[in-house]
Design a protein around this motif. Structure first.
Motif, mmCIF file in Angstrom:
data_model
loop_
_atom_site.group_PDB
_atom_site.id
_atom_site.type_symbol
_atom_site.label_atom_id
_atom_site.label_comp_id
_atom_site.label_asym_id
_atom_site.label_seq_id
_atom_site.Cartn_x
_atom_site.Cartn_y
_atom_site.Cartn_z
ATOM 1 N N SER A 2 -6.556 -5.536 -0.717
ATOM 2 C CA SER A 2 -5.948 -4.918 0.452
ATOM 3 C C SER A 2 -6.923 -4.912 1.631
ATOM 4 C CB SER A 2 -5.523 -3.489 0.075
ATOM 5 O OG SER A 2 -5.264 -2.701 1.201
ATOM 6 N N ILE A 3 -8.126 -4.422 1.375
ATOM 7 C CA ILE A 3 -9.115 -4.335 2.463
ATOM 8 C C ILE A 3 -9.499 -5.736 2.953
ATOM 9 C CG2 ILE A 3 -11.485 -3.625 3.030
ATOM 10 C CD1 ILE A 3 -11.090 -1.246 1.081
ATOM 11 N N LEU B 44 -6.430 -4.166 -6.478
ATOM 12 C CA LEU B 44 -5.490 -4.005 -5.368
ATOM 13 C C LEU B 44 -6.182 -3.426 -4.135
ATOM 14 C CD1 LEU B 44 -2.310 -2.777 -7.282
ATOM 15 C CD2 LEU B 44 -2.856 -5.087 -6.495
ATOM 16 N N ILE B 45 -7.106 -2.508 -4.329
ATOM 17 C CA ILE B 45 -7.839 -1.941 -3.189
ATOM 18 C C ILE B 45 -8.662 -3.051 -2.523
ATOM 19 C CG2 ILE B 45 -9.573 -0.288 -2.419
ATOM 20 C CD1 ILE B 45 -8.962 1.391 -4.937
ATOM 21 N N PHE C 137 -13.623 7.755 -0.472
ATOM 22 C CA PHE C 137 -12.500 7.281 -1.271
ATOM 23 C C PHE C 137 -12.962 7.104 -2.724
ATOM 24 C CE2 PHE C 137 -9.603 3.580 -2.176
ATOM 25 C CZ PHE C 137 -8.447 4.319 -2.129
ATOM 26 N N LYS D 146 -7.022 -7.653 5.240
ATOM 27 C CA LYS D 146 -6.991 -7.221 6.639
ATOM 28 C C LYS D 146 -8.167 -7.804 7.416
ATOM 29 C CE LYS D 146 -6.078 -3.093 4.978
ATOM 30 N NZ LYS D 146 -5.516 -1.865 4.480
ATOM 31 N N ARG E 285 2.351 1.611 -3.456
ATOM 32 C CA ARG E 285 1.354 2.084 -4.435
ATOM 33 C C ARG E 285 1.102 3.565 -4.270
ATOM 34 N NH1 ARG E 285 -3.267 -1.183 -2.378
ATOM 35 N NH2 ARG E 285 -4.508 0.135 -3.730
ATOM 36 N N TYR F 38 0.847 -1.201 0.000
ATOM 37 C CA TYR F 38 0.000 0.000 0.000
ATOM 38 C C TYR F 38 0.882 1.250 0.000
ATOM 39 C CZ TYR F 38 -4.188 2.781 1.212
ATOM 40 O OH TYR F 38 -5.222 3.679 1.229
HETATM 41 N N1 URA Z 1 -7.778 1.265 1.888
HETATM 42 C C1 URA Z 1 -7.043 0.152 2.064
HETATM 43 O O1 URA Z 1 -7.051 -0.425 3.129
HETATM 44 N N2 URA Z 1 -6.326 -0.299 1.018
HETATM 45 C C2 URA Z 1 -6.302 0.291 -0.170
HETATM 46 O O2 URA Z 1 -5.640 -0.187 -1.049
HETATM 47 C C3 URA Z 1 -7.048 1.467 -0.331
HETATM 48 C C4 URA Z 1 -7.792 1.924 0.717
#
Ligand code: URA
Length: 431
Positions: free
Chosen positions: A181-182, A177-178, A205, A185, A166, A163
């Motif tokens: 990524s989310i 990728l977004i 966002f 987690k 990027r 992140y």
């Molecule tokens: N929030 C995130 O956790 N990851 C991203 O890539 C963008 C926004």
């Protein structure tokens, strides 16, 4: 790595093994930033298919510590919001759904820039502590059905590194990728099922409904592929949520919602998100039934009782629920008044977030100290009629020097002659 970059550059899919190799190599430093940033850019242009997205998500989820919530009884449903201004839903939702027996094991973060963070907000409750080890976290959830902890340990290091990369190489906005990524987690945090609140509008966002829907669908598809029941709602962030922005002020608004009061938009969002959480946790036969059950625990005081227990269990003073004067109070209350009459046509959420940050409620950089007592109350929202001299916003400030903030508020409010309806709160549900 060169072969993989070229493969993706040419639009070919990467295999599970290739993605795993790449994520592991990048995490342990064997793959340098310049090669990873080339791959991220190739993904930006060529995208990832559904299999690749799921593989990337799981590889990143498995790149560091994973929270083991297996000792918590029941289906752990996590809720995630893509972020906005005045979003205090987690704080009201947690006791609401916990009151129906849904285990809430929530890991949350701190605020940065124009958006706030749940941990900062909770710390506005005198004594409240979010630092705890996993054993304490698990035992609190088993005992009270709810605990909120700050992110500890080495969760998703691959995502953290990627992140940040990027961010400085122009590939943040790659949908694949977004979404990965989310979701990585959420999965590393131990979620069995996930309810997503994807914001849309100027303060979000994703600014357009089209982009917000695409992100929601991408995350839901990943959830389904990796065996986590997932749904998303798309909710409005064209203006701040509710009236309060700022840590102690937002907690008070969340408490109001748990007590059956509070602004309609915050309450409605909590009921919608909460009913999906309760349904996913198999505590209700349908989403509609779950909604009724949530209204019941608000009305019969059970949710308020759970909120007090939750606060006390994490060292906070539960009397704040009945007595808001216990919160630290800002020294000055300053009215920002309308200079023209008309209808509020829009309120730029970003700018309101920046105004609150400048009052001291948020951080411009990670190292900044924040003042939990300060913030602002939006006395007028989109669609409201205003007369010249009406208070638009009440600032809760530590100083009388608020000219810059006042200017920001005036810029954020667009008052015009068009009859403007209140914006739609929930645009759609995505499965
Ligand atoms: N929030 C995130 O956790 N990851 C991203 O890539 C963008 C926004």
């Amino acid at each position: 790595m060169v072969d993989l970059i070229e493969k993706k550059r040419d639009g070919l899919p990467l295999t599970k093994e290739e993605i795993e190799w790449c994520v592991a190599g990048y995490t342990n430093g064997e793959i340098p930033d310049y090669q990873m940033s080339a791959l991220a850019m190739a993904i930006y242009f060529q995208d990832l298919n559904e299999d690749e997205r799921a593989e990337l998500t799981m590889s990143m989820a498995e790149s560091g510590d994973q929270i083991d919530l297996s000792q918590i009884e029941g289906i752990k449903v996590d809720k995630h919001s893509t972020g906005g201004v005045g979003d205090k839903t987690t704080i009201a939702l947690a006791p609401l759904v916990a009151a129906l027996g849904v285990p809430v094991a929530k890991m949350s973060g701190r605020g940065l820039g124009h958006t706030g963070g749940t941990i900062d907000k909770l710390e506005a409750i005198p004594g409240f502590d979010c630092e705890m080890d996993t054993d304490t976290f698990v035992s609190l959830v088993n005992k009270n059905k709810v605990a909120v902890a700050g992110q500890t340990g080495n969760l998703t290091p691959a995502d953290k590194k990627l992140y940040a990369l990027r961010d400085v190489t122009g590939s943040v906005n790659a949908m694949a990728l977004i979404a990965s990524s989310i979701m990585s987690k959420k999965i590393a945090s131990g979620a069995d099922a996930i309810v997503l609140d994807v914001k849309t509008g100027s303060g979000a966002f994703m600014k357009t409904l089209e982009d917000s829907t695409a992100l929601a669908q991408a995350m839901v598809n990943i959830g389904d592929r990796v065996g986590r029941q997932t749904m998303a709602i798309i909710s409005d962030m064209s203006q701040p949520l509710g009236k309060a922005v700022g840590n102690a002020l937002e907690i008070q608004e969340a408490i109001d919602v748990v007590k059956g009061k509070g602004p309609d938009d915050v309450r409605e969002l909590c009921l919608v998100l909460g009913s999906h959480m309760v349904y996913f946790a198999k505590k209700a036969p349908s989403v509609e039934a779950a909604r009724q059950m949530l209204i019941e625990v608000i009305e019969n005081g059970k949710a308020e009782e759970v909120l007090k227990t939750f606060i006390a269990a994490q060292g906070g003073n539960p009397n704040v629920v009945d007595d808001p004067t216990i919160f630290a109070q800002a020294q000055h209350k300053i009215a920002v008044k309308a200079t023209t009459a008309g209808t509020v046509e829009s309120i730029a959420a970003n700018q309101i977030g920046v105004a609150a940050m400048k009052l001291g409620a948020g951080r411009a950089t990670k190292e900044d100290e924040i003042d939990l007592s300060v913030g602002l109350i939006l006395e007028k929202k989109v669609g409201d009629r205003v007369e010249k001299g009406d208070t638009l916003v009440t600032l809760h400030a530590s100083t009388m020097q608020v000219d810059e903030v006042t200017d920001l508020i005036h810029e954020a409010y667009k008052i015009g002659t068009h009859d403007t309806p209140a914006p739609t709160l929930i645009y759609k549900e995505v499965y």
